[in-house]
Design an enzyme around this catalytic site. Structure first.
Site: not given
Length: 550
Positions: A98, A396
């Site tokens: 992001t 992640d």
């Protein structure tokens, strides 16, 4: 007369070219900013989720930048290259997808004003490159701090900072310990280098049912298989394991084989040959006295009969990847031919083999391994959608743990590192000569987008918060950032919010390089129109019947 009239025409055509190039660059910047705006609300702990519908009617709910961009379809070529950078970021370091999109969009956005002022893209690019080099050296020398990888609490804090912004954040303690345990299990030290292959050796198995708290890391491997024969043993202590990459079946001829049977004993002989062949390779296996066999191919009924008589459990059609993990976990070697089986190929490091039933399916567990360099992460949860999101978040966390083990350096999170860099680059910009000073300063300005977006997503007063943060950094508070939950200023050192240096370096490199790449484009040429034009030219060139008659 000809000479006098030619010059203005030439100047005009160059100007039109430049204007066309500028138009394309502005379009590209617009596309980049549009992609960044889609993702912007997915940054930080107060991130919003996006609900995506795929063409098959399924839905995905996630705030993972890479997962969102994978699902959406974009027509604009510059938009497509923005999506590509999220994938690059995910494959390289597994986190910061992001941030990289938001930052790349902002880097393009700040370049727009210079293009409008007729500044040549090359000057902007040169300044961007210089700023990136300086940012990398400032990060490595002044801002990053080394971390002791044996300090478990510190490691968990760093992983928690990554997981805190995700859906799995509610179970962050569990998720962090799972990620750290899995990465420590599969870490292999060779020639002073650490090798951590998450993709191959840390498999995530999702089983719907139960609660997320029941998730755990197995010191071994789990496969979604049951034994081939109902009477084979389903619970074996300290099993001797043989792994095969060949079928335990009678080999048929490769091409069309025709057999001529002349008398009634011939058919019996064919059957007898088949039986002898199967018995031979079963005896090869039985000679090394295994308790358990895994093969990637099939096992015939006759072979099952012989193996059952010898008290051997067999599991067939195991995936290649699963077989590799079992080999690492129990110390076995995968064998391609049964007649080459040796005592060394048998895996003896597993402590327990058992088969458990979850819901309607059976799962084989090989656990309690001595020093497994492979593991399975067992995820439980109420539904498939939630499990998929938990897996995305866990990936992640695994990557963050891996990055710290490979490069044990940290930088403060919460937008603190961006603000510190912005401050340092603004100072450095004063010493840059010529027009390039302004684009150089614009990079410093663009870095502020991360703390600004964090403040926006919390619903805080952006201008007031950023002004206060700038003031903090100006007085030497380089670890001050924004608390993602409350939107207030906080010292990241006391909050314990840190990020791996490798993730941040990758974010800045990818974002600036993408901005440079898109600014270099001064025309978009489509190949499909050219084909159509060629075919039209061909049609007009070909003689028709009427013209032939004439």
């Amino acid at each position: 007369m000809f000479g006098a009239g030619a010059a203005p025409i030439l100047v005009l055509s160059q100007n039109t070219k430049r204007d066309a190039g500028r138009k394309v660059q502005v379009e590209n910047i617009g596309a980049g900013k549009a992609i960044a705006d889609v993702i912007r609300t997915c940054l930080g702990p107060q991130a919003m989720l996006k609900m995506l519908m795929d063409p098959m009617g399924g839905i995905v709910m996630t705030n993972d930048g890479n997962a969102i961009l994978r699902e959406i379809t974009v027509q604009h070529p510059a938009g497509k290259s923005m999506i590509e950078i999220a994938r690059t970021q995910d494959e390289e370091v597994g986190d910061g997808t992001t941030s990289v999109i938001v930052l790349a969009g902002e880097m393009l956005g700040v370049a727009e004003q210079f293009l409008e002022q007729q500044m040549h893209p090359t000057i902007i690019i040169r300044a961007y490159r210089q700023a990136l080099e300086d940012a990398v050296s400032i990060l490595q020398e002044r801002i990053s701090v080394p971390v002791d990888t044996s300090d478990r609490k510190k490691m968990l804090d760093v992983i928690k900072a990554c997981v805190g912004t995700k859906f799995i954040g509610r179970w962050s303690d569990l998720a962090c310990s799972i990620a750290l345990q899995a990465v420590e299990t599969i870490t292999l030290e060779e020639n002073g280098r650490r090798e951590v292959d998450i993709k191959r050796y840390a498999k995530v198995e999702k089983i719907p049912g139960g609660s997320i708290e029941e998730s755990l890391v197995l010191r071994g491997v789990m496969v979604n298989k049951d034994v081939t024969h109902p009477k084979m043993r389903r619970y074996i202590k300290n099993p001797r394991i043989v792994l095969l990459d060949c079928g335990l079946e009678y080999k048929k001829g490769e091409s069309q084989t025709s057999v001529e049977i002349m008398k009634e004993t011939d058919f019996t002989r064919i059957l007898q040959l088949e039986e002898e062949y199967v018995q031979k390779f079963c005896n090869d296996i039985i000679s090394v006295k295994p308790d358990l066999i895994f093969t990637e191919k099939g096992i015939s009924d006759l072979a099952q009969h012989y193996l059952l008589k010898a008290g051997i459990s067999a599991i067939r059609r195991v995936r290649k990847t699963d077989n590799n993990r079992i080999a690492r976990a129990c110390g076995a070697t995968i064998v391609n031919r049964t007649d080459e089986l040796k005592e060394d190929d048998v895996g003896t490091k597993a402590g327990l083999f058992e088969i458990k039933k979850f819901g309607d399916e059976y799962f084989s567990f090989i656990t309690e391994c001595e020093d497994p360099k492979a593991c399975t992460i067992l995820l439980r949860g109420p539904s498939k959608d939630i499990l998929n999101e938990v897996e995305r978040n866990l990936q992640d966390a695994l990557h963050v743990a891996r990055n710290i083990l490979i490069e044990p350096k940290l930088v403060p999170g919460g937008g603190a590192v961006e603000m510190a860099l912005s401050q340092a680059l603004t100072e450095k910009a004063k010493s840059v000569q010529g027009v390039g000073q302004w684009p150089y300063q614009a990079v410093a300005q663009a870095l502020e987008v991360i703390p600004r977006t964090l403040a926006q997503n919390c619903g805080a007063n952006t201008i007031r918060t950023l002004t206060a943060l700038r003031a903090k950094h100006a007085t030497g508070g380089s670890t001050w950032g924004i608390n993602g939950d409350t939107g207030e200023l906080a010292d990241m050192h006391t909050l314990g919010i840190w990020e791996p240096l490798s993730v941040k370096l990758q974010v800045y490199k990818t974002a600036v390089e993408t901005a440079i790449l898109l600014l270099r484009i001064d025309d978009i040429v489509s190949g499909s129109k050219k084909k159509d034009r060629d075919s039209e030219v061909k049609k007009t060139a070909e003689p028709t019947e009427e013209s032939m008659k004439e």
